[in-house]
Design an enzyme around this catalytic site. Sequence first.
Site, PDB file in Angstrom:
ATOM      1  N   ALA A  33      -6.872 -21.826 -22.743  1.00 25.71           N
ATOM      2  CA  ALA A  33      -8.311 -21.596 -22.939  1.00 25.71           C
ATOM      3  C   ALA A  33      -8.935 -21.210 -21.604  1.00 25.71           C
ATOM      4  CB  ALA A  33      -8.973 -22.837 -23.515  1.00 25.71           C
ATOM      5  N   ASN A  34     -10.258 -21.148 -21.547  1.00 23.15           N
ATOM      6  CA  ASN A  34     -10.966 -20.866 -20.285  1.00 23.15           C
ATOM      7  C   ASN A  34     -12.288 -21.623 -20.279  1.00 23.15           C
ATOM      8  OD1 ASN A  34     -13.117 -19.095 -21.438  1.00 23.15           O
ATOM      9  ND2 ASN A  34     -11.336 -17.880 -22.019  1.00 23.15           N
ATOM     10  N   ARG A  35     -13.067 -21.451 -19.234  1.00 27.88           N
ATOM     11  CA  ARG A  35     -14.253 -22.282 -19.012  1.00 27.88           C
ATOM     12  C   ARG A  35     -15.508 -21.797 -19.731  1.00 27.88           C
ATOM     13  NH1 ARG A  35     -13.291 -26.145 -15.385  1.00 27.88           N
ATOM     14  NH2 ARG A  35     -11.628 -25.803 -13.851  1.00 27.88           N
ATOM     15  N   SER A  36     -15.421 -20.787 -20.579  1.00 27.53           N
ATOM     16  CA  SER A  36     -16.613 -20.306 -21.272  1.00 27.53           C
ATOM     17  C   SER A  36     -17.244 -21.422 -22.112  1.00 27.53           C
ATOM     18  CB  SER A  36     -16.258 -19.127 -22.182  1.00 27.53           C
ATOM     19  OG  SER A  36     -17.358 -18.808 -23.001  1.00 27.53           O
ATOM     20  N   ALA A  99     -15.450 -14.781 -23.882  1.00 29.39           N
ATOM     21  CA  ALA A  99     -14.411 -14.757 -22.848  1.00 29.39           C
ATOM     22  C   ALA A  99     -13.070 -14.859 -23.572  1.00 29.39           C
ATOM     23  CB  ALA A  99     -14.606 -15.913 -21.881  1.00 29.39           C
TER      24      ALA A  99
END
Length: 225
Positions: A33-36, A99
Amino acid sequence: DFAPAKHRPLYGRRILITAGPTHEPIDPVRYIANRSSGKQGFAIAEAAAAAGAEVLLIAGPVPLPTPPGVIRVDVETAVEMAEEVRQGLPVDAAIMVAAVADWRAADPAGQKIKKDRSGAVPPLALAENPDILAGVATSAERPTLLIGFAAETNDVIAHAEAKLARKGCDWIVANDVAADPMGGESNRVHIVSKDGIDSWDRLPKAAVARKLMEKIADELDARSP
Ligand code: CTP
Ligand code: CA
């Protein structure tokens, strides 16, 4: 906003918005995943609906409430997001705020991966995800106005100009995530198009969203009155 619906600047327009991260499973309990946070995309969906548009919000996994008047479809992965976007077309404008994870696990395990007692670490082979924005740009149902977002840590304008050309979209809304970390409440954005660069002051995400809706309404009125 109590303006009659037909007097609102985006009345009669259909707008598709992607928001949030995507989650790409490694096994049933783990993901990439990512920080969005999804906050900017959800603020944009809220502002678009308030401006009178019919709004389809395709959201990755985020614990945010659905803005009033917005039709929301939840997805988990980039591949699911790509399919929902395809089904959501045609629209007047598409705003790709998500994102999207660039890579997914090439071969997600069907069962939880267990530690090797000898300490050997498992390999993680990746596959590239479809580029949803670039795909919409070349589709037969390309929206009148196609907008991408770019979160960069360095050389923000140069990266945004390269991305505008590579993706075939009309605008890139770029922001410096070194100055405004992802997940925060405000953004300082630069709108990069073939006509030049429109740089705004740092604003709360809801204000960025409202200002963007004014700009989109003007552009749609010019392109398809
Ligand atoms: N995007 C997309 N599908 C992808 C990747 C990105 O639709 N698989 C969209 C994003 O929603 C955003 C824009 O493309 O609107 C730019 O995303 P970004 O991650 O900045 O672009 P990339 O081409 O993935 O470049 P980078 O190597 O900088 O991540
Ligand atoms: Ca990317």
